[in-house]
Design an enzyme around this catalytic site. Sequence first.
Site, PDB file in Angstrom:
ATOM      1  N   LYS A 177     -52.276  -9.484 -36.371  1.00  0.00           N
ATOM      2  CA  LYS A 177     -53.190  -9.806 -37.507  1.00  0.00           C
ATOM      3  C   LYS A 177     -53.241  -8.105 -38.043  1.00  0.00           C
ATOM      4  CE  LYS A 177     -55.436 -13.718 -35.269  1.00  0.00           C
ATOM      5  NZ  LYS A 177     -56.665 -14.520 -35.051  1.00  0.00           N
ATOM      6  N   HIS A 181     -51.463 -19.303 -41.728  1.00  0.00           N
ATOM      7  CA  HIS A 181     -52.460 -19.092 -40.838  1.00  0.00           C
ATOM      8  C   HIS A 181     -53.925 -19.079 -41.479  1.00  0.00           C
ATOM      9  CE1 HIS A 181     -55.090 -16.934 -38.115  1.00  0.00           C
ATOM     10  NE2 HIS A 181     -54.201 -17.082 -37.258  1.00  0.00           N
ATOM     11  N   GLY A 192     -53.390 -14.237 -30.457  1.00  0.00           N
ATOM     12  CA  GLY A 192     -53.968 -13.137 -31.118  1.00  0.00           C
ATOM     13  C   GLY A 192     -54.331 -12.060 -30.237  1.00  0.00           C
ATOM     14  N   GLY A 193     -55.653 -11.836 -30.116  1.00  0.00           N
ATOM     15  CA  GLY A 193     -56.194 -10.551 -29.384  1.00  0.00           C
ATOM     16  C   GLY A 193     -55.455 -10.230 -27.897  1.00  0.00           C
TER      17      GLY A 193
HETATM   18  P1  13P Z   1     -56.882 -15.414 -31.019  1.00  0.00           P
HETATM   19  O1  13P Z   1     -55.618 -15.578 -29.697  1.00  0.00           O
HETATM   20  O2  13P Z   1     -57.546 -13.955 -30.989  1.00  0.00           O
HETATM   21  O3  13P Z   1     -58.179 -16.481 -30.675  1.00  0.00           O
HETATM   22  O4  13P Z   1     -56.213 -15.739 -32.120  1.00  0.00           O
HETATM   23  C1  13P Z   1     -55.510 -16.657 -32.357  1.00  0.00           C
HETATM   24  C2  13P Z   1     -54.578 -16.719 -33.762  1.00  0.00           C
HETATM   25  O5  13P Z   1     -55.230 -16.808 -34.644  1.00  0.00           O
HETATM   26  C3  13P Z   1     -53.167 -16.371 -33.599  1.00  0.00           C
HETATM   27  O6  13P Z   1     -52.619 -16.520 -34.721  1.00  0.00           O
END
Ligand code: 13P
Length: 246
Positions: free
Chosen positions: A12, A94, A224-225
């Site tokens: 992100k 997304h 994501g994170g």
């Molecule tokens: P998280 O894993 O931080 O919840 O994010 C998921 C995501 O949006 C991956 O594209």
Amino acid sequence: MTITKLAAGNWKMNGTSKHLSEAKTLAAMHPASSVEVLLCPPATLLASMARIVLGSAVQLGGQDCHAKAKGAHTGDIAAEMLFDAGAGYVILGHSERRADHGETSADVAAKVEAAWDSGLVAIVCLGETEAQRDADETLAVIGAQLAQSLPAGANAENTVIAYEPVWAIGTGRTPSEAQIAEVHAFLREHAPDAGVRLLYGGSVNPDNAASIFAIANVDGALVGGASLKAADFTRIISALESSSPG
Ligand code: 13P
């Protein structure tokens, strides 16, 4: 049918050059893998990250592209630019782009065509909001997004589908195994090609990855994170490598 599983990390809007060390560590930990490993950093890091991961199992992707090949679109990035910087994939549609930038499924479909034209594999994201799930609209929403976001010609080589419930993203909440299984079975049935990989995304972490990967029709994750730190992401990759086929 053999499906090569995919562990994809979406950084992100996180990461500057000092975070390239995480990609370096990840590449060192995965000189090869039985699954595909993908990092999608901010576009500003793609070219330098490409040099770092060269020769390892780690591949790269972008997080969005414009529907047009080039032109007067200040601030936007063309698919060819991502490819040129070292990307083989691009995340499209997304929920954060659908929400922040008003992207419709028709917009997403146009971007998917642009991605294919430049040789990128499109990772198309779908997912319901919490209100839609509470109203029992999940499969209707997913079905409409799927039908409208994928142009004709989508197949297992050029397209990956990521199911990301909006309410599970960045919240630490995940759907039940039955809820994930239901959506993934629906996606398998309605995907344009039986071999299209189906990723789950939304609060995947090293502790819940193995149980998510054990669910039928889950071919990997969009993380994501937990993809920002090599130490976390590598545990998710290991869980995918250890998961049973199909
Ligand atoms: P998280 O894993 O931080 O919840 O994010 C998921 C995501 O949006 C991956 O594209």
